[in-house]
Design a protein around this motif. Structure first.
Motif, PDB file in Angstrom:
ATOM      1  N   ARG A 100       7.410  -9.778  -4.701  1.00  0.00           N
ATOM      2  CA  ARG A 100       6.924  -9.976  -6.068  1.00  0.00           C
ATOM      3  C   ARG A 100       5.436  -9.633  -6.193  1.00  0.00           C
ATOM      4  NH1 ARG A 100       9.629 -12.897  -9.951  1.00  0.00           N
ATOM      5  NH2 ARG A 100      11.784 -13.460  -9.446  1.00  0.00           N
ATOM      6  N   LYS A 101       4.653 -10.026  -5.199  1.00  0.00           N
ATOM      7  CA  LYS A 101       3.211  -9.768  -5.263  1.00  0.00           C
ATOM      8  C   LYS A 101       2.909  -8.279  -5.102  1.00  0.00           C
ATOM      9  CE  LYS A 101       1.576 -14.378  -4.038  1.00  0.00           C
ATOM     10  NZ  LYS A 101       0.907 -14.587  -5.341  1.00  0.00           N
ATOM     11  N   ILE A 102       3.647  -7.598  -4.241  1.00  0.00           N
ATOM     12  CA  ILE A 102       3.462  -6.147  -4.089  1.00  0.00           C
ATOM     13  C   ILE A 102       3.790  -5.443  -5.398  1.00  0.00           C
ATOM     14  CG2 ILE A 102       4.453  -4.079  -3.016  1.00  0.00           C
ATOM     15  CD1 ILE A 102       4.753  -5.753  -0.433  1.00  0.00           C
ATOM     16  N   ILE A 103       4.888  -5.825  -6.016  1.00  0.00           N
ATOM     17  CA  ILE A 103       5.304  -5.192  -7.268  1.00  0.00           C
ATOM     18  C   ILE A 103       4.276  -5.452  -8.371  1.00  0.00           C
ATOM     19  CG2 ILE A 103       7.059  -5.226  -9.086  1.00  0.00           C
ATOM     20  CD1 ILE A 103       9.111  -5.842  -6.787  1.00  0.00           C
ATOM     21  N   GLY A 104       3.800  -6.694  -8.465  1.00  0.00           N
ATOM     22  CA  GLY A 104       2.783  -7.028  -9.468  1.00  0.00           C
ATOM     23  C   GLY A 104       1.509  -6.233  -9.281  1.00  0.00           C
ATOM     24  N   ALA A 105       1.063  -6.107  -8.027  1.00  0.00           N
ATOM     25  CA  ALA A 105      -0.168  -5.364  -7.743  1.00  0.00           C
ATOM     26  C   ALA A 105      -0.005  -3.883  -8.057  1.00  0.00           C
ATOM     27  CB  ALA A 105      -0.553  -5.555  -6.276  1.00  0.00           C
ATOM     28  N   GLU A 106       1.161  -3.324  -7.763  1.00  0.00           N
ATOM     29  CA  GLU A 106       1.399  -1.902  -8.036  1.00  0.00           C
ATOM     30  C   GLU A 106       1.465  -1.619  -9.535  1.00  0.00           C
ATOM     31  OE1 GLU A 106       1.382   0.865  -6.045  1.00  0.00           O
ATOM     32  OE2 GLU A 106       0.501  -0.641  -4.717  1.00  0.00           O
ATOM     33  N   PHE A 107       2.019  -2.548 -10.287  1.00  0.00           N
ATOM     34  CA  PHE A 107       2.007  -2.405 -11.748  1.00  0.00           C
ATOM     35  C   PHE A 107       0.564  -2.259 -12.246  1.00  0.00           C
ATOM     36  CE2 PHE A 107       6.391  -4.263 -12.472  1.00  0.00           C
ATOM     37  CZ  PHE A 107       6.850  -3.212 -13.245  1.00  0.00           C
ATOM     38  N   ILE A 108      -0.310  -3.126 -11.758  1.00  0.00           N
ATOM     39  CA  ILE A 108      -1.701  -3.093 -12.203  1.00  0.00           C
ATOM     40  C   ILE A 108      -2.369  -1.781 -11.807  1.00  0.00           C
ATOM     41  CG2 ILE A 108      -3.960  -4.198 -11.979  1.00  0.00           C
ATOM     42  CD1 ILE A 108      -1.916  -5.695 -13.733  1.00  0.00           C
ATOM     43  N   GLU A 109      -2.044  -1.258 -10.625  1.00  0.00           N
ATOM     44  CA  GLU A 109      -2.591   0.030 -10.210  1.00  0.00           C
ATOM     45  C   GLU A 109      -2.190   1.136 -11.180  1.00  0.00           C
ATOM     46  OE1 GLU A 109      -4.819   1.005  -7.764  1.00  0.00           O
ATOM     47  OE2 GLU A 109      -5.099  -1.175  -7.834  1.00  0.00           O
ATOM     48  N   VAL A 110      -0.940   1.092 -11.624  1.00  0.00           N
ATOM     49  CA  VAL A 110      -0.475   2.085 -12.600  1.00  0.00           C
ATOM     50  C   VAL A 110      -1.293   1.982 -13.879  1.00  0.00           C
ATOM     51  CG1 VAL A 110       1.443   2.775 -14.100  1.00  0.00           C
ATOM     52  CG2 VAL A 110       1.875   2.230 -11.703  1.00  0.00           C
ATOM     53  N   PHE A 111      -1.516   0.754 -14.348  1.00  0.00           N
ATOM     54  CA  PHE A 111      -2.255   0.560 -15.600  1.00  0.00           C
ATOM     55  C   PHE A 111      -3.722   0.980 -15.456  1.00  0.00           C
ATOM     56  CE2 PHE A 111       0.969  -3.077 -16.060  1.00  0.00           C
ATOM     57  CZ  PHE A 111       1.915  -2.207 -16.567  1.00  0.00           C
ATOM     58  N   LYS A 112      -4.312   0.720 -14.303  1.00  0.00           N
ATOM     59  CA  LYS A 112      -5.695   1.139 -14.054  1.00  0.00           C
ATOM     60  C   LYS A 112      -5.799   2.671 -14.084  1.00  0.00           C
ATOM     61  CE  LYS A 112      -7.261  -2.744 -11.163  1.00  0.00           C
ATOM     62  NZ  LYS A 112      -7.625  -3.139  -9.783  1.00  0.00           N
ATOM     63  N   ASN A 113      -4.861   3.335 -13.412  1.00  0.00           N
ATOM     64  CA  ASN A 113      -4.868   4.796 -13.387  1.00  0.00           C
ATOM     65  C   ASN A 113      -4.637   5.369 -14.778  1.00  0.00           C
ATOM     66  OD1 ASN A 113      -5.266   4.754 -10.616  1.00  0.00           O
ATOM     67  ND2 ASN A 113      -3.092   4.931 -10.141  1.00  0.00           N
ATOM     68  N   PHE A 114      -3.758   4.724 -15.525  1.00  0.00           N
ATOM     69  CA  PHE A 114      -3.475   5.166 -16.891  1.00  0.00           C
ATOM     70  C   PHE A 114      -4.720   5.012 -17.766  1.00  0.00           C
ATOM     71  CE2 PHE A 114      -1.799   4.478 -21.215  1.00  0.00           C
ATOM     72  CZ  PHE A 114      -1.010   5.616 -21.366  1.00  0.00           C
ATOM     73  N   ALA A 115      -5.420   3.886 -17.595  1.00  0.00           N
ATOM     74  CA  ALA A 115      -6.646   3.643 -18.362  1.00  0.00           C
ATOM     75  C   ALA A 115      -7.717   4.670 -18.022  1.00  0.00           C
ATOM     76  CB  ALA A 115      -7.155   2.224 -18.099  1.00  0.00           C
ATOM     77  N   ALA A 116      -7.856   4.992 -16.735  1.00  0.00           N
ATOM     78  CA  ALA A 116      -8.852   5.982 -16.322  1.00  0.00           C
ATOM     79  C   ALA A 116      -8.524   7.359 -16.892  1.00  0.00           C
ATOM     80  CB  ALA A 116      -8.912   6.037 -14.798  1.00  0.00           C
ATOM     81  N   ASP A 117      -7.245   7.691 -16.897  1.00  0.00           N
ATOM     82  CA  ASP A 117      -6.811   8.977 -17.458  1.00  0.00           C
ATOM     83  C   ASP A 117      -7.085   9.035 -18.957  1.00  0.00           C
ATOM     84  OD1 ASP A 117      -5.301  11.549 -17.289  1.00  0.00           O
ATOM     85  OD2 ASP A 117      -3.914  10.477 -18.591  1.00  0.00           O
ATOM     86  N   MET A 118      -6.867   7.914 -19.626  1.00  0.00           N
ATOM     87  CA  MET A 118      -7.128   7.857 -21.065  1.00  0.00           C
ATOM     88  C   MET A 118      -8.605   8.037 -21.370  1.00  0.00           C
ATOM     89  SD  MET A 118      -4.867   5.033 -22.977  1.00  0.00           S
ATOM     90  CE  MET A 118      -5.969   5.309 -24.323  1.00  0.00           C
ATOM     91  N   GLU A 119      -9.446   7.461 -20.511  1.00  0.00           N
ATOM     92  CA  GLU A 119     -10.883   7.585 -20.730  1.00  0.00           C
ATOM     93  C   GLU A 119     -11.310   9.053 -20.624  1.00  0.00           C
ATOM     94  OE1 GLU A 119     -14.943   5.257 -19.462  1.00  0.00           O
ATOM     95  OE2 GLU A 119     -13.386   5.498 -17.940  1.00  0.00           O
ATOM     96  N   GLN A 120     -10.723   9.769 -19.686  1.00  0.00           N
ATOM     97  CA  GLN A 120     -11.045  11.183 -19.527  1.00  0.00           C
ATOM     98  C   GLN A 120     -10.545  12.014 -20.710  1.00  0.00           C
ATOM     99  OE1 GLN A 120      -9.587  12.596 -15.765  1.00  0.00           O
ATOM    100  NE2 GLN A 120     -11.341  11.791 -14.624  1.00  0.00           N
ATOM    101  N   ARG A 121      -9.335  11.688 -21.181  1.00  0.00           N
ATOM    102  CA  ARG A 121      -8.725  12.491 -22.236  1.00  0.00           C
ATOM    103  C   ARG A 121      -9.258  12.149 -23.625  1.00  0.00           C
ATOM    104  NH1 ARG A 121      -3.926  11.451 -23.332  1.00  0.00           N
ATOM    105  NH2 ARG A 121      -3.507   9.659 -21.999  1.00  0.00           N
TER     106      ARG A 121
END
Length: 326
Positions: A100-121
């Motif tokens: 559960r903790k691995i899955i939760g942490a990976e979800f957040i990584e996806v959202f962080k990467n998505f946010a960074a991509d949005m900032e660039q675009r």
């Protein structure tokens, strides 16, 4: 619930302000769908929804969910395929809390990467994360970092509460944190969310990661469970009893059983079926299927999924069991 809805709309407007953007974690379930619809009413195109394929979804779940979002809710949704990374992280992991903790942490990584991509675009870095967290999630989980809340015991860490990392880097928007699912469904109806979303059975954020006991990546476990679950739920719908049940799903057990097909010995997988009735998810009782249903679904599973030769039905209430097996 109309008063609660209006209160939440005001609170979200105050919290986010007139210029900030937010990401919404969409799972396709009732809670996140209604949360997204609610926040979208306030933020409009400043809300950016993300549906993550973590490799632990049900049969054709990604296609079905994206079709429902685009055709019926018209929400701005981006699907991110994180399955390869997620399954690599879970390889060899058998402890339910660690999964559960691995899955939760990976979800957040996806959202962080998505946010960074949005900032660039777009030039905007979303600082808010919308989640469909419910009160039972909070009760069963350890408290999130800095919350000041205390529980006597952690029953299980929900990926959106106790599974969150300490360095979250987002401010959370959780409009339903003090509500139960029946209340969220009522708000969804007020917002005009289609009944096909409102009546969907709950599906956990960790997906089949908590419905496969042990290592989810071992052998063909994921594919077997997807097929079994699809047969099970379709049979429930065929018998016209889907809406009588709070939640129904299949579980993959990490054991094999001796059986016979024709005149040949088999040594194959065992699967469990779970179906419960509940009003709030805090307590639940097992659903009393007819003998005809159990005979039909067991026969279909064993005939159509050749690597399964035994089906068992879980007749345990909550408590002492939780609804999910992990």
């Amino acid at each position: 619930m109309a008063e609660v809805l209006e209160t939440q709309l005001r609170l979200i407007e105050q919290q986010v302000g007139p210029d900030q953007h937010a990401i919404c974690a969409l799972s396709g379930g009732v809670d996140s769908t209604v949360a997204a619809t609610l926040v979208h009413k306030v933020l409009g195109d400043r809300l950016h929804c993300v549906f993550v394929d973590h490799g632990l979804l049900r049969y054709k779940e990604g296609e079905r969910v994206m079709e429902m979002f685009t055709q019926h809710l018209h929400l701005p949704v981006t699907m991110v395929d994180h399955s390869e990374v997620m399954l690599a992280k879970l390889k060899g992991v058998t402890d339910p809390e660690k999964k559960r903790k691995i899955i939760g942490a990976e979800f957040i990584e996806v959202f962080k990467n998505f946010a960074a991509d949005m900032e660039q675009r777009l030039g905007h870095n979303p600082s808010f994360l919308v989640q469909g967290t419910l009160y039972p999630d909070v009760i069963e989980s350890c408290p999130p970092p800095g919350s000041g809340q205390k529980h006597s015991h952690t029953i299980k860490s929900h990926h959106n509460v106790g599974g969150l990392p300490k360095d979250l880097q987002f401010q959370l928007i959780e409009p339903f944190r003090e509500l139960f699912k029946d209340e969220v469904r009522a708000i969804g109806r007020l917002l005009g969310v289609p009944e096909q979303f409102i009546k969907r059975h709950p599906f956990p954020g960790p997906g089949m990661g908590v419905r496969i006991l042990g290592d989810v990546t071992e052998g063909d476990r994921l594919e077997v469970l997807r097929m079994v679950d699809e047969i099970y739920v379709n049979t429930i719908k065929e018998f016209g009893i889907y809406d009588e049940i709070w939640q129904a799903f299949a579980v993959f057990l990490p054991i094999k059983s001796v059986g016979v097909q024709g005149d040949q010995r088999t040594h194959s997988h065992v699967v469990g079926l779970r179906a419960v009735c509940s009003s709030d998810g805090m307590t639940a009782d097992w659903y009393s299927f007819t003998a005809e249903f159990l005979r039909t679904v067991s026969s279909r599973i064993c005939n159509q999924v050749r690597s399964v030769n035994r089906v068992v039905y879980d007749i345990t209430s909550k408590p002492p069991s939780t609804i999910e097996w992990e």
